[in-house]
Design a protein around this motif. Sequence first.
Motif, PDB file in Angstrom:
ATOM      1  N   GLU A 197       0.814  -1.205  -0.119  1.00 19.05           N
ATOM      2  CA  GLU A 197      -0.176  -0.002  -0.150  1.00 19.05           C
ATOM      3  C   GLU A 197       0.688   1.422   0.060  1.00 19.05           C
ATOM      4  N   ASP A 198       1.909   1.229   0.691  1.00 25.30           N
ATOM      5  CA  ASP A 198       2.867   2.515   0.707  1.00 25.30           C
ATOM      6  C   ASP A 198       4.078   2.533   0.071  1.00 25.30           C
ATOM      7  N   VAL A 199       3.912   1.465  -0.947  1.00 25.93           N
ATOM      8  CA  VAL A 199       5.347   1.154  -1.776  1.00 25.93           C
ATOM      9  C   VAL A 199       4.862   1.868  -3.036  1.00 25.93           C
ATOM     10  N   GLU A 200       6.114   2.610  -3.748  1.00 25.44           N
ATOM     11  CA  GLU A 200       5.966   3.293  -4.919  1.00 25.44           C
ATOM     12  C   GLU A 200       5.280   2.368  -6.037  1.00 25.44           C
ATOM     13  N   LYS A 201       4.638   3.101  -6.974  1.00 25.00           N
ATOM     14  CA  LYS A 201       3.975   2.462  -7.944  1.00 25.00           C
ATOM     15  C   LYS A 201       5.051   1.627  -8.909  1.00 25.00           C
ATOM     16  N   ILE A 202       6.179   2.138  -8.998  1.00 21.83           N
ATOM     17  CA  ILE A 202       7.128   1.373 -10.014  1.00 21.83           C
ATOM     18  C   ILE A 202       7.788   0.122  -9.238  1.00 21.83           C
ATOM     19  N   VAL A 203       7.754   0.237  -7.939  1.00 22.37           N
ATOM     20  CA  VAL A 203       8.092  -1.002  -7.162  1.00 22.37           C
ATOM     21  C   VAL A 203       7.108  -2.231  -7.291  1.00 22.37           C
ATOM     22  N   VAL A 204       5.616  -1.811  -7.228  1.00 22.81           N
ATOM     23  CA  VAL A 204       4.632  -2.835  -7.120  1.00 22.81           C
ATOM     24  C   VAL A 204       4.538  -3.336  -8.433  1.00 22.81           C
ATOM     25  N   CYS A 205       4.780  -2.515  -9.586  1.00 25.38           N
ATOM     26  CA  CYS A 205       4.637  -2.934 -10.902  1.00 25.38           C
ATOM     27  C   CYS A 205       5.956  -3.899 -11.397  1.00 25.38           C
ATOM     28  N   GLU A 206       7.027  -3.680 -10.822  1.00 26.87           N
ATOM     29  CA  GLU A 206       7.991  -4.602 -10.684  1.00 26.87           C
ATOM     30  C   GLU A 206       8.003  -5.967 -10.154  1.00 26.87           C
ATOM     31  N   VAL A 207       7.274  -5.974  -8.869  1.00 23.73           N
ATOM     32  CA  VAL A 207       6.969  -6.975  -8.021  1.00 23.73           C
ATOM     33  C   VAL A 207       6.186  -8.012  -9.021  1.00 23.73           C
ATOM     34  N   VAL A 208       5.067  -7.359  -9.563  1.00 22.36           N
ATOM     35  CA  VAL A 208       4.275  -8.009 -10.475  1.00 22.36           C
ATOM     36  C   VAL A 208       4.963  -8.701 -11.730  1.00 22.36           C
ATOM     37  N   ARG A 209       5.826  -7.953 -12.308  1.00 14.51           N
ATOM     38  CA  ARG A 209       6.665  -8.290 -13.507  1.00 14.51           C
ATOM     39  C   ARG A 209       7.436  -9.385 -13.147  1.00 14.51           C
ATOM     40  N   GLN A 210       8.036  -9.470 -11.816  1.00 11.90           N
ATOM     41  CA  GLN A 210       8.805 -10.694 -11.335  1.00 11.90           C
ATOM     42  C   GLN A 210       7.982 -11.823 -11.206  1.00 11.90           C
ATOM     43  N   MET A 211       6.894 -11.625 -10.693  1.00 17.38           N
ATOM     44  CA  MET A 211       6.007 -12.719 -10.518  1.00 17.38           C
ATOM     45  C   MET A 211       5.732 -13.509 -12.068  1.00 17.38           C
ATOM     46  N   LEU A 212       5.451 -12.387 -12.838  1.00 14.30           N
ATOM     47  CA  LEU A 212       5.097 -12.906 -14.450  1.00 14.30           C
ATOM     48  C   LEU A 212       6.249 -13.884 -14.855  1.00 14.30           C
ATOM     49  N   LEU A 213       7.413 -13.110 -14.684  1.00 16.04           N
ATOM     50  CA  LEU A 213       8.509 -13.937 -15.306  1.00 16.04           C
ATOM     51  C   LEU A 213       8.987 -15.312 -14.477  1.00 16.04           C
ATOM     52  N   ARG A 214       8.472 -15.128 -13.469  1.00 18.28           N
ATOM     53  CA  ARG A 214       8.797 -16.769 -12.760  1.00 18.28           C
ATOM     54  C   ARG A 214       7.860 -17.813 -13.385  1.00 18.28           C
ATOM     55  N   PHE A 215       6.626 -17.488 -14.070  1.00 21.23           N
ATOM     56  CA  PHE A 215       5.616 -18.192 -14.750  1.00 21.23           C
ATOM     57  C   PHE A 215       5.981 -18.314 -16.132  1.00 21.23           C
ATOM     58  N   GLY A 216       7.005 -17.720 -16.545  1.00 24.46           N
ATOM     59  CA  GLY A 216       7.397 -17.550 -18.191  1.00 24.46           C
ATOM     60  C   GLY A 216       6.256 -17.111 -18.819  1.00 24.46           C
ATOM     61  N   ALA A 217       5.610 -16.033 -18.390  1.00 22.00           N
ATOM     62  CA  ALA A 217       4.924 -15.320 -19.062  1.00 22.00           C
ATOM     63  C   ALA A 217       5.286 -14.440 -19.977  1.00 22.00           C
ATOM     64  N   GLY A 218       4.603 -14.194 -21.209  1.00 20.88           N
ATOM     65  CA  GLY A 218       5.202 -13.335 -22.278  1.00 20.88           C
ATOM     66  C   GLY A 218       4.695 -11.807 -21.933  1.00 20.88           C
ATOM     67  N   LEU A 219       5.650 -10.982 -21.679  1.00 18.10           N
ATOM     68  CA  LEU A 219       5.508  -9.707 -20.850  1.00 18.10           C
ATOM     69  C   LEU A 219       4.977  -8.663 -21.996  1.00 18.10           C
ATOM     70  N   LYS A 220       5.173  -8.969 -23.304  1.00 20.60           N
ATOM     71  CA  LYS A 220       4.684  -8.152 -24.283  1.00 20.60           C
ATOM     72  C   LYS A 220       3.087  -7.818 -24.276  1.00 20.60           C
ATOM     73  N   LYS A 221       2.467  -8.841 -23.868  1.00 18.43           N
ATOM     74  CA  LYS A 221       0.991  -9.132 -23.580  1.00 18.43           C
ATOM     75  C   LYS A 221       0.478  -8.024 -22.660  1.00 18.43           C
ATOM     76  N   PHE A 222       1.244  -7.664 -21.551  1.00 16.41           N
ATOM     77  CA  PHE A 222       0.961  -7.100 -20.500  1.00 16.41           C
ATOM     78  C   PHE A 222       1.122  -5.571 -20.551  1.00 16.41           C
ATOM     79  N   SER A 223       0.611  -4.672 -19.710  1.00 14.93           N
ATOM     80  CA  SER A 223       0.906  -3.117 -19.724  1.00 14.93           C
ATOM     81  C   SER A 223       0.912  -2.900 -18.270  1.00 14.93           C
ATOM     82  N   THR A 224       1.339  -1.750 -17.875  1.00 21.94           N
ATOM     83  CA  THR A 224       1.220  -1.339 -16.433  1.00 21.94           C
ATOM     84  C   THR A 224      -0.067  -0.416 -16.091  1.00 21.94           C
ATOM     85  N   ASP A 225      -0.925  -0.244 -17.200  1.00 16.49           N
ATOM     86  CA  ASP A 225      -2.146   0.470 -16.820  1.00 16.49           C
ATOM     87  C   ASP A 225      -2.984  -0.146 -15.840  1.00 16.49           C
TER      88      ASP A 225
END
Length: 225
Positions: A197-225
Amino acid sequence: DFVREFCEKIGVPLYTEKQDIRAVHQTVGCTLEETARQVRYDFFERAADYFHADKIALAHHRDDQCETIVFNLLRGSSFHGLRGIPVSRPIKPDRNVKIIRPMLGISKSEIELFLRDRKIGWRDDHTNALLCADRNVIRHQVLPMLEHSNPSLRRHLLYLADQAAGIETILINQAKRFLSICRQTEIDIRIETWRLEDVEKIVVCEVVRQMLLRFGAGLKKFSTD
């Protein structure tokens, strides 16, 4: 044939394969260029196994780096794209084989001068001059036009890439600290929203990005919107 003859002349072992890229392209859901890149990197991995190597040296140079940064900017990349081409990275997260790019700090003109001085020939890919590819338009039109306004453009782009790479490392390390307290199974990763909740948005986005990477997700299909 040129590479084979050169390797025979200087006594370097050679491993080659042939692939029908268009045939492979028909079976996957990405562009022809992306298909070719994936086939190429799969080949690199097999070549590393063939030679029992733990490093694969690729020939990207400084001009490739500048073109990549501008290409990423124009297509709307996140700040991760500002780092351009990494100097080194694992070929896959689960492999102890690293890709290295020892010529990333050297310009194409410097490489050609080196070869001319030693009377060593090379081959130019004629497709690099075709303006039907976005990267070629950047190489032959966009960058020269921008350099007309700022002759130091390439130096500034390289500085930007270096800064972005350092910031990216800090960001990834912060995200991984959050991931270390996540509940993880083979099928999901969970973290309580209150922890972010009190974490900068860019860090939250990176947490989600790392989660997706761990499952081999294609990041081109995602956005930060």
